[in-house]
Motif scaffolding. Sequence first.
Motif, PDB file in Angstrom:
ATOM      1  N   PRO A  97       0.808  -1.212   0.000  1.00 46.00           N
ATOM      2  CA  PRO A  97       0.000   0.000   0.000  1.00 46.00           C
ATOM      3  C   PRO A  97       0.845   1.268   0.000  1.00 46.00           C
ATOM      4  O   PRO A  97       1.916   1.321   0.620  1.00 46.00           O
ATOM      5  CB  PRO A  97      -0.825  -0.118   1.284  1.00 46.00           C
ATOM      6  CG  PRO A  97      -0.041  -1.021   2.161  1.00 46.00           C
ATOM      7  CD  PRO A  97       0.639  -1.984   1.244  1.00 46.00           C
ATOM      8  N   SER A  98       0.352   2.281  -0.664  1.00 49.12           N
ATOM      9  CA  SER A  98       1.009   3.585  -0.704  1.00 49.12           C
ATOM     10  C   SER A  98       0.752   4.325   0.597  1.00 49.12           C
ATOM     11  O   SER A  98      -0.118   3.934   1.388  1.00 49.12           O
ATOM     12  CB  SER A  98       0.476   4.401  -1.883  1.00 49.12           C
ATOM     13  OG  SER A  98      -0.885   4.739  -1.652  1.00 49.12           O
ATOM     14  N   PRO A  99       1.478   5.427   0.871  1.00 44.36           N
ATOM     15  CA  PRO A  99       1.204   6.216   2.080  1.00 44.36           C
ATOM     16  C   PRO A  99      -0.251   6.682   2.159  1.00 44.36           C
ATOM     17  O   PRO A  99      -0.848   6.666   3.238  1.00 44.36           O
ATOM     18  CB  PRO A  99       2.166   7.396   1.942  1.00 44.36           C
ATOM     19  CG  PRO A  99       3.320   6.841   1.161  1.00 44.36           C
ATOM     20  CD  PRO A  99       2.690   5.898   0.177  1.00 44.36           C
ATOM     21  N   LEU A 115      -6.574   3.320   5.247  1.00 45.24           N
ATOM     22  CA  LEU A 115      -6.826   2.095   6.007  1.00 45.24           C
ATOM     23  C   LEU A 115      -6.839   2.371   7.507  1.00 45.24           C
ATOM     24  O   LEU A 115      -7.633   1.784   8.250  1.00 45.24           O
ATOM     25  CB  LEU A 115      -5.759   1.052   5.663  1.00 45.24           C
ATOM     26  CG  LEU A 115      -5.845   0.449   4.259  1.00 45.24           C
ATOM     27  CD1 LEU A 115      -4.600  -0.374   3.958  1.00 45.24           C
ATOM     28  CD2 LEU A 115      -7.099  -0.405   4.109  1.00 45.24           C
ATOM     29  N   ALA A 116      -5.961   3.265   7.959  1.00 38.78           N
ATOM     30  CA  ALA A 116      -5.928   3.629   9.382  1.00 38.78           C
ATOM     31  C   ALA A 116      -7.227   4.334   9.777  1.00 38.78           C
ATOM     32  O   ALA A 116      -7.776   4.100  10.860  1.00 38.78           O
ATOM     33  CB  ALA A 116      -4.726   4.516   9.667  1.00 38.78           C
TER      34      ALA A 116
END
Length: 256
Positions: free
Chosen positions: A211-213, A219-220
Amino acid sequence: MTQIRPFTLAIPDAQLDDLNLRLDLARWPEKECVGDWSQGTPLEVLQDLTGYWRGGYDWRRCEAKLNALGQFQTEIQGLDIHFLHVRSPRADAVPLVMTHGWPGSVIEFMGVIEALANPPAGELAFHVVAPSLPGFGFSGKPTEAGWGVPKIAMAWAELMQRLGYSRWVAQGGDWGSAVTTAIGVIKPEGCLGIHLNMPIGRPEPEDLVAPSPAELKALAALKHYQDWDSGYSTQQRTRPQSVGYGLVDSPVGLAG
């Protein structure tokens, strides 16, 4: 029973008096132990909101505005469906079905209906249809399970057909976004397209191997919502009858 019936809203004074009495006699819990919203709606905030609802809100004004827009009911799949129907004076107007969210109502759209039906010259105009979700507002309440998102989507398609609209578009936000997404998936005859205020998309596991930043941040945020902000939806999704007792008996509980 496919008749379109005019609907006039006229809540009896006795029901409004009962609501006011319930608000006056509300039993309040103790104040929260923190200085933020982490334990839920702060007591002071809800008391302030309830005070406005009890002494500042003019229901009769709202009632008159809804009646002036044009309200109707029709039976679809055994259930009475309430809806607003505001036709544009423009011959080129596009029929639009708008679906509200939870725990909302068609009142959500009252501030934009006029602009949609009567826009400035050169802008797209719409014939606005705003149904109340089953069990909400003045639509009928289902007496058996099954009125999920796909069934509501098909009911809206039937409603648009019944109103004589052979080509139409759909819009929705919050729970209405789920219904509108289902319309897009089912692709009922006549639907030209959909617009979502809350797009719903879920990546496949293989898409998140690295996953990218930006994806990690998203997601967080999703995990925070699931861990801390989704309790009400989990309760209503899994045990709706249990939470229903408190919501029906206490208008303060519904406001919170």
